[in-house]
Design an enzyme around this catalytic site. Structure first.
Site, PDB file in Angstrom:
ATOM      1  N   ASP A  37       0.857  -1.189   0.000  1.00  6.34           N
ATOM      2  CA  ASP A  37       0.000   0.000   0.000  1.00  6.34           C
ATOM      3  C   ASP A  37       0.888   1.233   0.000  1.00  6.34           C
ATOM      4  OD1 ASP A  37      -2.430  -1.373   0.021  1.00  6.34           O
ATOM      5  OD2 ASP A  37      -2.508  -1.452   2.206  1.00  6.34           O
ATOM      6  N   ASP A  69      -6.865  -1.584  -4.781  1.00  6.39           N
ATOM      7  CA  ASP A  69      -7.960  -1.245  -3.862  1.00  6.39           C
ATOM      8  C   ASP A  69      -8.889  -0.210  -4.488  1.00  6.39           C
ATOM      9  OD1 ASP A  69      -6.701  -2.890  -1.959  1.00  6.39           O
ATOM     10  OD2 ASP A  69      -5.620  -1.194  -1.079  1.00  6.39           O
TER      11      ASP A  69
END
Length: 166
Positions: free
Chosen positions: A126, A144
């Site tokens: 991330d 995402d």
């Protein structure tokens, strides 16, 4: 009446898989760039509300089950592969429904992007960090984002379909 890609009861699978592949490609390229550029936890402020960072997410959305001991890597990988099979089936049967299929293609690309991370690294990479002052939204990635946009489009498509049936 829904716009169609083909006259058959199903639709062409290839265009939707192509969209998923583009999502996977951009997701993986951005993650590779971040891995090569940032040390773990390093942060680069781009705007007063947006940073680039490098975070490892061993769990699911918002770090759910991140400290569960390792089994979650395989559980979320299996879930992603299972979702892939279901989505491919739905795309094959409903490929003529453009918005529905686009939403599924985005979700598929995002799910596989994160499955690839779990298989290669043991966690998801991330790097997008939005914040207001000291409050930070959990870091996320392009996979995402594709899943989220796909889910919103899926809800919109269903609401539109239900409203049209009245």
């Amino acid at each position: 009446m829904a716009k169609t890609l083909s006259k058959s009861s199903g639709g062409a699978l290839a265009p939707w898989l192509g969209i998923s592949l583009i999502v996977i490609l951009f997701d993986q390229l951005t993650k590779i760039a971040v891995l090569k550029t940032f040390a773990y936890g390093a942060m680069h402020q781009l705007t007063p509300f947006f940073n680039l960072t490098l975070i490892y997410n061993r769990g699911a959305a918002f770090g759910f089950l991140a400290t569960a001991g390792g089994w979650q890597r395989w559980a979320f990988t299996a879930l992603g592969i299972g979702a892939t099979l279901v989505i491919c089936y739905l795309l094959k049967r409903h490929g003529h429904q453009r918005l529905f299929s686009l939403s599924l293609a985005l979700i598929l690309g995002g799910a596989l992007g994160n499955v690839i991370d779990r298989l290669i690294y043991g966690h998801v990479i991330d790097f997008l960090d939005f914040h207001v002052g000291a409050w930070h939204w959990p870091a996320f990635n392009l996979a995402d984002s594709a899943i989220t946009v796909g889910a919103v489009l899926l809800i919109y498509d269903e609401l539109r379909r239900v409203r049209g049936a009245r």
